[in-house]
Design an enzyme around this catalytic site. Structure first.
Site, mmCIF file in Angstrom:
data_model
loop_
_atom_site.group_PDB
_atom_site.id
_atom_site.type_symbol
_atom_site.label_atom_id
_atom_site.label_comp_id
_atom_site.label_asym_id
_atom_site.label_seq_id
_atom_site.Cartn_x
_atom_site.Cartn_y
_atom_site.Cartn_z
ATOM 1 N N CYS A 153 0.820 -1.166 0.067
ATOM 2 C CA CYS A 153 -0.176 0.006 -0.071
ATOM 3 C C CYS A 153 0.896 1.131 -0.052
ATOM 4 O O CYS A 153 0.657 2.215 -0.747
ATOM 5 C CB CYS A 153 -0.932 0.021 1.109
ATOM 6 N N PHE A 154 1.868 1.330 1.137
ATOM 7 C CA PHE A 154 2.702 2.443 0.855
ATOM 8 C C PHE A 154 3.420 2.550 -0.236
ATOM 9 O O PHE A 154 3.764 3.549 -0.974
ATOM 10 C CB PHE A 154 3.645 2.575 1.990
#
Length: 348
Positions: A153-154
């Site tokens: 996600c990051f």
């Protein structure tokens, strides 16, 4: 390997009624729940089974209570192999263990949401090779792939903020990033830093300069800008992650030295993403509620002196996980890339 007939398996007539049969492993967690929400409404997918050792025998809506009235599917204890695609919504390190214990026939395409196969040195498991599944970077390779390593996600949020610069060899000084994620980014298992009484009205830094997603980010930047050499020549990515006191979404602020004017930078970003339906570029201020509950990434481009300033926002569970996995499935099977992903933002 037992066949589904030997196990007495019969796929229920769920999903959107389309021709792709899908299975989910690890359906009780956050990413598994989001995968369920998308696939049971996907126009081209029949959801054949959802596997969960912790919830086997329970109705899906007993765990994901918002799905009451949407499906009568139960969590299964056994796997079935009369499917076209398998989503692995399992913890980091568990995908490899699962594939070791459960050899999956080659005709079944795998989309893994863990970090096990994201790095090029780990992208092969026995006879299976995994393509890094960031469509804005590897769309053509994804279309031809049998197996996908879904990005973190990051990593998704930060890469989308930096790829246009790398594509023009413009990452030639240190890049500084501060990004805050919601509590769902830590998964469903309770820990001291995910407990409500600790997280609420609180903010904290974790894994400063050492977050595991940095390896993915550097790998992708190097793919576009081969002379990108992180720490050695002062061209590294300095990443400070924060835990936010909200449930979902990531907002990242990024700056680095850049010779482009603001107009030139905006044009570069718009051109890079013009063929990608989920990533949108603006010079106006953006906020998380614009993208939460969607598969979109919004990017703001500004210039301050000799520095370019980028803000990138996504929903960590959708564009940062399950939504992007379905986007990859759409590309792999030649579907409309946006199929099943025309989702409404929460807005307020």
């Amino acid at each position: 390997m037992e066949t589904e007939e030997k196990k007495g398996y019969k796929a229920p007539p769920l999903g959107g009624g389309g021709g792709i049969k899908a299975g989910i492993v690890g359906g009780a967690g956050y990413t598994g729940g989001e995968m369920l929400r998308i696939l049971i409404n996907h126009p081209e997918v029949n959801l054949a089974f959802v596997h969960s050792t912790s919830s086997a025998g329970k109705y899906v809506y007993e765990v994901h209570t918002d799905l009451f009235g949407d499906t009568d599917l139960k969590f299964a204890a056994e796997l079935a192999y009369n499917i076209d695609v398998l989503f692995l919504c399992v913890g980091h390190g568990d995908a490899k263990k699962f594939l070791d214990a459960n050899p999956i026939p080659d005709h079944i395409r795998i989309i893994d949401l863990s970090q096990d196969f994201r790095l090029s040195q780990n992208a092969k498991h026995k006879t299976k090779s995994f393509v890094y599944g960031l469509p804005e970077l590897n769309r053509d390779a994804i279309k031809e792939a049998n197996n996908i390593a879904n990005p973190g996600c990051f990593a998704t949020c930060l890469q989308l903020g930096l790829l246009p610069l790398a594509s023009q060899n413009l990452l030639n000084s240190e890049t500084h990033i501060t990004a805050t994620t919601g509590s769902t980014g830590a998964g469903q298992s309770l820990s001291p830093t995910t407990h409500f009484s600790w997280r609420n009205d609180n903010l904290s830094v974790y894994k400063a300069f050492e977050h595991q997603h940095l390896n993915e980010i550097v790998q992708s930047l190097h793919q576009l800008q081969p002379n990108f050499n992180p720490p050695a020549e002062g061209r590294g990515v300095n990443f400070i992650p924060y835990r936010g006191d909200f449930t979902r979404g990531i907002i990242a602020s990024i700056y680095t030295e850049c010779s482009l004017t603001e107009a030139e930078a905006l044009k570069l970003y718009q051109h890079y993403y013009e063929a990608h339906p989920f990533t949108h570029v603006t010079r106006h201020d953006i906020d998380l509620k614009q993208v939460v509950n969607t598969n979109k990434c919004f990017i703001q481009v500004k210039k301050h002196g000799n520095k370019i300033f980028i803000v990138s926002i996504i929903d960590n569970l959708l564009k940062g996980a399950s939504g992007q996995a379905v986007q990859n499935m759409n590309l792999m099977f030649g579907l409309d890339e946006k199929a099943g992903l025309r989702l409404k933002a929460i807005a307020f």
